[in-house]
Design an enzyme around this catalytic site. Structure first.
Site, mmCIF file in Angstrom:
data_model
loop_
_atom_site.group_PDB
_atom_site.id
_atom_site.type_symbol
_atom_site.label_atom_id
_atom_site.label_comp_id
_atom_site.label_asym_id
_atom_site.label_seq_id
_atom_site.Cartn_x
_atom_site.Cartn_y
_atom_site.Cartn_z
ATOM 1 N N LYS A 110 52.243 -5.175 44.678
ATOM 2 C CA LYS A 110 51.109 -5.549 43.827
ATOM 3 C C LYS A 110 51.338 -5.080 42.397
ATOM 4 C CE LYS A 110 48.333 -7.159 47.040
ATOM 5 N NZ LYS A 110 47.357 -8.221 46.967
ATOM 6 N N ILE A 117 50.170 -3.338 36.574
ATOM 7 C CA ILE A 117 49.521 -3.528 37.876
ATOM 8 C C ILE A 117 49.062 -4.966 37.999
ATOM 9 C CG2 ILE A 117 48.820 -1.126 38.027
ATOM 10 C CD1 ILE A 117 45.989 -2.056 37.276
ATOM 11 N N CYS A 118 49.076 -5.422 39.258
ATOM 12 C CA CYS A 118 48.732 -6.806 39.557
ATOM 13 C C CYS A 118 47.253 -6.826 39.887
ATOM 14 C CB CYS A 118 49.562 -7.246 40.751
ATOM 15 S SG CYS A 118 49.521 -8.971 41.055
ATOM 16 N N LEU A 119 46.441 -7.341 38.944
ATOM 17 C CA LEU A 119 44.989 -7.268 39.143
ATOM 18 C C LEU A 119 44.514 -8.363 40.080
ATOM 19 C CD1 LEU A 119 44.280 -6.517 35.464
ATOM 20 C CD2 LEU A 119 43.912 -4.964 37.354
#
Lengths: 165, 911
Positions: A110, A117-119
């Site tokens: 993620k 960061i992968c929201l």
């Protein structure tokens, strides 16, 4: 806001909205915007302290374009702490800042390359809809906090990280 | 706000962070407190927490809990069961279990991951004792298996307890009781006594007899009587077996009138039966075998005895009115007439046998033995002769019908091509139709007449022998006289339509001939199948391939032209046509619309060359013939040859021109089409692989765990059955060139299905949230998508990224370089505009294909490794999409852009 729990939603409502639509390239208006950002952050931190849910510290450089700090999350009685950082993008506040946690880079799916960061899928549309009223404090509350809540338990379960102390 | 400076606010932020949180002792605070206390050494390091994270506990407590758990479980518990019971991690449980074992002296043992107390063994011994008293004997191995303990451990547990806790003895891995031992002894004693003591036979027999039969001899008699009544005979042996002494006397007494033979007692009915058979044979001057007439159970001697009893046989030997005869080999009765006939035959074959034996007996016996075989062979030969004649007739009729059907189909095929090929020229149309009627039409009529003749022959000569030879006659053309002869021989109802068909041969109307033929065939009882569109297309394709192959081999310019023009007609108009030399000019003129102008000009020039060459009755036109051949057929072999030529060349300009020629040939060759098709199919294969990987990923232990923990955050992805079972085979078929239209339809349906959803989602996202659409989805829609893409992707982003890359201090890692904003997209966008409007499509499409390939190779190196599987899949998706679109462009090169293009408009204006 199907993705966030009710606590997060309540908190976001209590963080003051920002009004100045200005990015870091415009010196004068950016100062105004930065003040609003800081005020909102102070309010958010005070809220956290009051409800005893303090979960990060943050500082900015003098221009307010680079932010860094520490965030932590308690999982199974253990405190996991990470350093985070982000830059204010040139197209701010139309574009949300991309929060990076470099020490977790490559440890979870993620996350984009470089540690951003992968929201959740809901974050960007919500940000776009609320531009310019959302600021750094909102990004922390709606972006980083849910990410930590989802990813830290998983990272611990898979053994990718362990508490330092 | 204005009065506060940013610095002040920053300080305020700092101080806000430094203020102490209001101390609400939530769980997390307590956690932190505990960890602080541990750090400071107040709590010691032996503090554990339970699995659910709600409790702390010390090592001593855990140890006592372990002991308690063992007691509660009855003295035996597996260590792996402890975490579930105690709520503490397995590692700690194991450690404390070990500590408990070492601290307990010998009262607690750890055996193969289990904790066992001495008390458990005591209970075990009591249980075993109960078992032993019940069964008398128990094996140690079985006990060990039953209680899931090691054999040695069982031995160690049971051994010391034998005698007091377990009342019995242990010997050689066997536990037994004294009672069991005494029982065995008694059995042994009984067995030994039985073996050694004498016994009287008579009582034993009596006992056995009464045990078996029950009723004694009475039932044996009944059985014999029933058998005799049913079969007409009974063997003495069987009677003896039934327990009746004095079989002969008994039978004679029981069945008066019966005949006593050597081995069996026979009823008179049976003798009469044999006699009837023999008499019948003798009356017809043949022979009979008594052994075959009598039951098989009777011995040959008995059969012979039966035969002797027959009055008819007695008459034979007595030379009575039957004319005499002989009894041979005991059981064979042969009449004199039969003997004489056979004797004659044998004497004919083997003259030296004549007179041998007594009165030629040897010959008779031989003949009698040979005759049945000879008869069988004769029958078979007769059947073969009959069926062979029928087969030949049927084959001839079928061949005639097949030839008629083939000629008829060809006729229809070519008739369809007459109008398009003539292109409105009435004279050419007539010439084409007449040529067709004279050629294919005549062939079809001949086939019909042959079929009818064959049918009539069959009716005339159903025996078949007479016409069999004519099946092999050559099928040459029929002369008018022959046709008239066949017509004359036809029945009235078939003659009129057939005559009409023959009459239509004189005209120049192909359609009329086709109608007349169909009617005539119907009258002859043969239904001709109309040509379906699909069948027509297949036939056209096959004929085109055949023409191309013939053209490849043809060396004579005139013959090559005669082959090339129908081939071009087939390519341009989609129909076959038989083109006579006279109509060539008109047909070539009609081709102008469907060919590149340069190629058409070359063709016309070649035609002129050939005409003039034929007029001058000399060779020539070789050069333009070669040019034409290059235009018409582009074979792989030629491409190879050009490649070799290119490699051999050294001049730069020469190389350039040759390379261009090679490129032109390569891109419109079938191989290039196949490669383009494969590239497109690769995209679909990758789609399926993607879906499969997603499914696989969702089923990894990690994702399963996630799904269980956060059900609302994860989605269910089913196995891609559709992809694996339908799309993948279709892609493979399309790549291999098998049933391409069907496979391609499947693939485009899948494309609409899957891409439609994603494109729609992207557009909705753009409309509602101003989200950037995913470039991949846009490119899937069409190359036009690149325009939209770059409009949405701001040019500034691309420039910014380039600048960032250029000014980066450290060399970025390969996978860090994100290729989404690569500059090739700009070029693609620029080229997409003329391409979308169809301006200079050929050149633009080539360039675009090149750019796409370049982007695929440079920006999306799918073969390198990436840290996450899904980024890898994403890059591979880009790679395959680019390859697929490039393949589509290459295909477009050979298929053409269609009529709605600027190129076509310009061309129209020019003409």
């Amino acid at each position: 806001m199907a993705e966030w729990d009710s606590g997060t939603k309540e908190t976001v409502k209590r963080i003051p909205f920002l009004t100045v639509r200005c990015g870091p390239r415009d010196k004068e208006d950016w100062a105004k915007r930065l003040k609003e950002e800081l005020t909102a952050l102070i309010k958010y931190i005070q809220l956290n302290k009051a409800s005893d849910s303090d979960w990060f510290t943050i500082t900015a450089n003098k221009e307010g374009t680079h932010w860094s700090g520490k965030c932590w999350y308690v999982h199974e009685l253990l405190r996991h702490e990470f350093a985070f950082e982000f830059d204010i993008p040139a197209t701010y506040p139309a574009t949300a800042p991309e929060i990076r946690i470099p020490e977790l880079d490559g440890k979870t799916a993620k996350m984009y390359r470089g540690g951003a960061i992968c929201l959740t899928v809901h974050f960007k549309p919500l940000w776009t809809k609320n531009s310019p009223h959302f600021g750094v404090a909102h990004a922390m509350c709606l972006g980083l906090a849910p990410w930590l809540a989802a990813e830290v338990p998983h990272l611990v379960e898979t053994g990718a990280i362990a508490a330092k102390a | 706000m204005e009065d506060v400076s940013v610095e002040d606010l920053l300080k305020e932020l700092q101080s806000a962070q430094e203020t102490k949180s209001s101390a609400r002792l939530s769980e997390r605070n307590v956690v932190e407190l505990i960890s602080k206390l541990q750090e400071l050494g107040f709590l010691g390091s032996d503090l554990l927490h339970s699995i659910n994270g709600r409790e702390y506990l010390t090592l001593e407590h855990l140890r006592s809990e372990v002991l308690q758990a063992v007691e509660q479980a009855g003295g035996r518990i597996a260590v792996v069961d402890l975490p579930a019971l105690l709520g503490v991690d397995l590692v700690h449980c194991e450690r404390q279990a070990a500590a408990a074992v070492s601290g307990s002296g010998a009262s607690l043992q750890a055996v193969q991951g289990e904790l066992i107390t001495q008390g458990y063994f005591d209970n075990l011994a009591a249980e075993i004792n109960e078992l032993l008293q019940e069964a008398g004997v128990v094996a140690m191995g079985e006990l060990a298996r039953r209680y899931a303990l090691g054999a040695e451990l069982m031995q160690a547990a049971v051994g010391p307890r034998v005698g007091h806790a377990i009342r019995g003895r242990l010997e050689g891995g066997l536990l037994y009781t004294a009672a069991y031992l005494s029982r065995i002894k008694a059995q042994l004693r009984g067995a030994l006594r039985g073996a050694a003591a004498p016994v009287m036979l008579a009582p034993l027999v009596k006992e056995l007899d009464s045990g078996m039969g029950g009723g004694g001899g009475g039932s044996g008699r009944g059985a014999v009587a029933t058998f005799y009544a049913q079969n007409g005979f009974v063997e003495y042996e069987a009677v003896r077996r039934a327990g009746i002494p004095g079989a002969r006397a008994h039978l004679a007494a029981a069945f008066p009138g019966g005949i006593a033979l050597d081995s069996a007692f026979v009823a008179p009915e049976l003798a009469a039966q044999v006699e009837a058979g023999v008499e019948e044979a003798l009356d017809s001057a043949g022979w009979a075998d008594a052994a075959a007439l009598a039951p098989a159970a009777l011995s040959p001697a008995d059969a012979a005895a039966l035969l002797e009893r027959c009055p008819a046989v007695r008459r034979l030997s007595g030379k009575g009115d039957a004319g005499g005869g002989a009894v041979l080999a005991g059981t064979w009765a042969v009449t004199a007439a039969c003997l004489a006939a056979l004797q004659g035959k044998v004497a004919q074959w083997l003259p030296e046998v004549e007179g041998a034996g007594e009165a030629g007996a040897l010959a008779s016996v031989l003949a009698a033995l040979l005759r049945p075989g000879a008869l069988r062979v004769y029958d078979e030969a007769l059947a073969a002769v009959f069926s062979a004649g029928a087969d030949a007739r049927r084959r001839r009729r079928e061949a005639a019908a097949a030839a008629l059907q083939a000629a008829w189909e060809r006729l229809q095929l070519l008739a369809a091509g007459v109008a398009p090929a003539a292109a409105g020229d009435a004279a050419a149309s007539t010439a084409l139709a007449r040529h067709l009627v004279r050629g294919e039409g005549e062939e079809a009529v001949n086939a019909l007449l042959r079929y009818q003749a064959a049918m009539r022959d069959d009716e005339d000569a159903p025996e078949g022998q007479g016409t069999a030879g004519r099946a092999t006659e050559p099928l040459g053309p029929l002369s008018a006289g022959e046709r008239a002869a066949i017509l004359g021989g036809l029945p009235q109802d078939e003659r009129a339509p057939a005559a009409a068909a023959v009459g239509a041969l004189g005209g120049a109307d192909a359609e009329a001939l086709i109608e007349a033929l169909a009617e005539a065939a119907g009258a002859a009882g043969l239904r001709l199948r109309r040509l379906e569109r699909r069948a027509e297309r297949a036939a056209v394709a096959a004929r085109r391939a055949a023409l191309a192959e013939a053209l490849e081999r043809e060396g004579d310019p005139a013959a090559a032209l005669a082959l090339a023009v129908p081939l071009l007609v087939a390519r341009v108009h989609g129909h076959l046509a038989a083109v006579p030399g006279r109509a060539l000019g008109a047909v070539i003129a009609g081709l102008a619309g469907g060919m590149p102008p340069a190629a058409h000009a070359a063709l016309a020039a070649f035609h002129a060359d050939v005409v003039s060459a034929l007029r001058a009755a000399s060779g020539g036109g070789g050069a333009s013939h070669r040019a034409l051949r290059e235009q018409v057929v582009l074979s792989q072999a030629q491409v190879h040859a050009l490649g070799r030529d290119l490699a051999a060349s050294s001049d730069a300009q020469d190389v350039a021109s040759k390379a261009m020629a090679l490129w032109r040939q390569a891109e419109s060759s079938t191989a290039a089409r196949a490669v383009a098709r494969a590239m497109i199919c690769l995209f679909f294969a990758n789609e399926v692989l993607d879906a499969y990987q997603k499914w696989q990923h969702m089923n990894t232990p990690e994702m399963k765990l996630r799904r269980a923990t956060y059900p609302h955050r994860t989605i269910h992805i089913p196995f891609p059955y559709l992809g694996v079972c339908v799309v993948l085979p279709a892609a493979a078929a399309a790549a291999a060139g098998v049933r391409v239209p069907a496979a391609a339809s499947v693939l485009s349906t899948e494309m609409l299905w899957s891409s439609g959803a994603s494109i729609w989602a992207q557009l909705a996202g753009l409309w509602r949230h101003r989200q950037r659409p995913d470039e991949l989805a846009i490119k899937r829609l069409a190359m036009l998508g690149a325009v939209v893409l770059v409009l949405v992707h701001s040019l500034r982003r691309i420039a910014l990224r380039d600048w960032a890359l250029a000014s980066a201090h450290k060399p970025a890692e390969a996978w860090l370089r994100d290729a989404h904003d690569n500059n090739l997209l700009l070029l693609q966008a620029v080229l997409a505009v003329p391409f979308a409007f169809g301006y200079r499509t050929a050149a633009v499409a080539r360039l675009l294909a090149l750019l796409l390939l370049l982007e695929a190779v440079v920006c999306w190196p799918a073969w390198t490794t990436y840290p996450t599987w899904h980024y890898q899949a994403h890059v591979r998706s880009h790679f395959c999409t680019n390859l697929g679109v490039a393949g589509g462009l290459v295909l477009l090169q050979s298929v053409g852009a269609g009529s709605f293009t600027v190129d076509r408009l310009l061309q129209k204006k020019a003409t």
